[in-house]
Motif scaffolding. Structure first.
Motif, PDB file in Angstrom:
ATOM      1  N   GLU A 125       0.834  -1.219   0.015  1.00 53.92           N
ATOM      2  CA  GLU A 125      -0.001  -0.023  -0.097  1.00 53.92           C
ATOM      3  C   GLU A 125       1.060   1.315  -0.017  1.00 53.92           C
ATOM      4  N   PRO A 126       0.317   2.352  -0.599  1.00 59.38           N
ATOM      5  CA  PRO A 126       1.069   3.696  -0.492  1.00 59.38           C
ATOM      6  C   PRO A 126       1.294   4.084   1.068  1.00 59.38           C
ATOM      7  N   PRO A 127       2.357   4.899   1.069  1.00 64.35           N
ATOM      8  CA  PRO A 127       3.342   5.628   0.227  1.00 64.35           C
ATOM      9  C   PRO A 127       4.426   4.808  -0.165  1.00 64.35           C
ATOM     10  N   PHE A 128       5.000   4.698  -1.268  1.00 64.88           N
ATOM     11  CA  PHE A 128       6.032   4.094  -1.839  1.00 64.88           C
ATOM     12  C   PHE A 128       6.854   4.970  -2.819  1.00 64.88           C
ATOM     13  N   LEU A 129       8.122   4.496  -3.260  1.00 64.14           N
ATOM     14  CA  LEU A 129       8.796   5.011  -4.374  1.00 64.14           C
ATOM     15  C   LEU A 129       8.686   4.145  -5.392  1.00 64.14           C
ATOM     16  N   ALA A 130       8.021   4.758  -6.643  1.00 64.29           N
ATOM     17  CA  ALA A 130       8.075   3.612  -7.735  1.00 64.29           C
ATOM     18  C   ALA A 130       8.907   3.862  -8.828  1.00 64.29           C
ATOM     19  N   VAL A 131       9.677   3.119  -9.533  1.00 64.62           N
ATOM     20  CA  VAL A 131      10.448   3.350 -10.792  1.00 64.62           C
ATOM     21  C   VAL A 131       9.771   2.686 -11.902  1.00 64.62           C
ATOM     22  N   LYS A 194      33.688   1.165 -22.161  1.00 61.97           N
ATOM     23  CA  LYS A 194      33.505   2.448 -21.532  1.00 61.97           C
ATOM     24  C   LYS A 194      32.458   3.458 -22.155  1.00 61.97           C
ATOM     25  N   LEU A 195      31.268   3.463 -21.421  1.00 60.21           N
ATOM     26  CA  LEU A 195      30.266   4.345 -22.116  1.00 60.21           C
ATOM     27  C   LEU A 195      29.629   5.242 -21.032  1.00 60.21           C
ATOM     28  N   PRO A 196      29.070   6.318 -21.328  1.00 61.01           N
ATOM     29  CA  PRO A 196      28.609   7.272 -20.436  1.00 61.01           C
ATOM     30  C   PRO A 196      27.442   6.895 -19.822  1.00 61.01           C
ATOM     31  N   SER A 197      27.280   7.465 -18.393  1.00 55.50           N
ATOM     32  CA  SER A 197      26.100   7.045 -17.675  1.00 55.50           C
ATOM     33  C   SER A 197      24.902   7.995 -18.132  1.00 55.50           C
ATOM     34  N   PRO A 198      23.638   7.268 -18.029  1.00 54.07           N
ATOM     35  CA  PRO A 198      22.369   7.940 -18.351  1.00 54.07           C
ATOM     36  C   PRO A 198      21.979   8.590 -16.986  1.00 54.07           C
ATOM     37  N   ALA A 199      22.613   8.441 -15.905  1.00 57.93           N
ATOM     38  CA  ALA A 199      22.394   9.281 -14.785  1.00 57.93           C
ATOM     39  C   ALA A 199      22.719  10.748 -14.941  1.00 57.93           C
ATOM     40  N   LEU A 200      21.963  11.712 -15.019  1.00 59.71           N
ATOM     41  CA  LEU A 200      22.428  13.038 -15.068  1.00 59.71           C
ATOM     42  C   LEU A 200      23.141  13.442 -13.648  1.00 59.71           C
ATOM     43  N   ALA A 246      22.851   3.228 -13.653  1.00 61.17           N
ATOM     44  CA  ALA A 246      22.048   4.631 -13.697  1.00 61.17           C
ATOM     45  C   ALA A 246      20.942   4.683 -12.649  1.00 61.17           C
ATOM     46  N   ILE A 247      19.972   3.713 -13.362  1.00 61.72           N
ATOM     47  CA  ILE A 247      18.662   3.520 -12.490  1.00 61.72           C
ATOM     48  C   ILE A 247      18.967   3.208 -11.037  1.00 61.72           C
TER      49      ILE A 247
END
Ligand code: KG4
Ligand code: ZN
Length: 331
Positions: A125-131, A194-200, A246-247
């Motif tokens: 049940e809420p509250p929660f964080l959703a990805v 080596k790749l760039p991160s999608p996390a800003l 990143a996620i």
């Protein structure tokens, strides 16, 4: 009813005090039709929805062992998605509800993905964080209540699923490449490229997937021009590693910023085994409860729309025959 992209689905779900049960969940996938083109062709998707929707609706009722007279409400995805595809579901649901005098409930597709977690986790049940990570979306939500959502972060360009599918296609995987890359990644070295991160960078909870896509394409083109052999498993592993990392990083930051102690992972990409494992590890480390829909409920399906529709119905968010579909999120 769900028809926002390339799956036509109808389901019967029973919801109530202490009851969250899927009575039927029929999904007619169009993947084979679109595979020929390497991606979803909107006009073909709309036509395929028209051909399937009536049949699967009656199949859903039959499998559940009920008739329309037993249905308390018809929930339908009204946004976001491909407009022609959405219109098929919306118009079919409108007719069904009107002709049978059943309340009609519009549902936001992304809220549906989150609601899939209620079906697989009966005490959630809420509250929660959703990805929410899907073919079209990558977003972090603070879910305050069953129908109350705050967007905390999102992608500024492409979605994670779209990024998986794109690179999957370039290295020769059949559409959609996400699930195939998931498997192949086990055979490669996650640190090979080596790749760039999608996390800003910084405190933002936003992502950008265009950079990693371009960097991977440049790497592949460079290798090809030099006549060097591409190790596809290394590409899959390095690419998956950066996206999952990143996620996970932004989820960790969002947990810290909100202080929430429950996390929901939802959307088609939630089926990714590397992402599931990484968030499981994070939650264990942070003492956070992780709730995920079972894999079969991560991709687009009618049951998740019915579950979200139930909560909209309780709130009194009903529609009539003037209901329209929208390609963008309008509620
Ligand atoms: O939620 P969904 O069914 O449709 C949208 O609302 O977009 O998500 C579909 C996306 C596709 O991009 C597909 O490649 C991706 O989910 N997907 C995966 C996996 N299974 C499906 N991506 C990574 N790993 C997987 N195992
Ligand atoms: Zn979806």
């Amino acid at each position: 009813m769900e028809s926002s992209c390339d799956e036509t689905s109808a389901a019967v779900v029973e919801m109530g005090e202490g009851v969250r049960a899927i009575r039927s969940n029929i999904v007619a996938s169009q993947i084979e039709v679109h595979r020929l083109y390497g991606g979803v062709v909107p006009e073909i998707a709309s036509r395929a929805h028209i051909e399937a929707i009536s049949k699967i609706t009656y199949e859903a009722l039959e499998t559940a062992g009920i008739t329309l007279a037993d249905v308390g409400a018809v929930a339908v995805t009204a946004c976001p998605g491909l407009i022609g595809a959405l219109l098929v579901g919306v118009n079919f649901a409108k007719s069904l509800a009107y002709a049978n005098k059943i309340p009609l409930v519009p549902v936001n597709h992304i809220h549906g993905h989150i609601a899939a977690a209620y079906l697989s986790n009966p005490t959630l049940e809420p509250p929660f964080l959703a990805v929410v990570v899907s073919g079209g979306h990558t977003q972090l939500y603070r879910v305050n209540g069953y129908t109350d959502f705050d967007v905390l972060g999102s992608t500024r360009d492409d979605a994670a699923g779209e990024a998986f599918d794109k690179i999957g296609r370039v290295i020769g995987m059949p559409y959609p490449g996400g699930a195939a890359l998931d498997k192949l990644a086990y055979e490669g070295d996650p640190n090979a490229i080596k790749l760039p991160s999608p996390a800003l960078a910084g405190d933002t909870l936003d992502f950008s997937f265009s950079g990693i896509k371009t960097a991977t394409l440049n790497y592949l083109n460079g290798m090809q021009q030099r006549g060097e052999e591409i190790n596809r498993a290394d590409v899959a592993a390095s690419y998956t590693h950066q996206i999952v990392d990143a996620i996970t990083k932004k989820t960790e930051l969002a947990l810290k910023q909100t202080g929430l102690k429950t996390l929901v992972l939802a959307g088609g990409v939630a089926a990714n085994s590397h992402l599931r494992a990484s968030l499981e590890k994070l939650c264990k480390k942070k003492g956070v409860t992780l709730a995920m829909p079972e894999r079969g409920l991560c991709g687009d399906n009618g049951a998740m729309i019915a579950a979200a529709g139930y909560f909209n119905f309780l709130r009194g968010s009903l529609a009539n025959t003037s209901l329209n579909a929208s390609a963008c999120e309008i509620f």
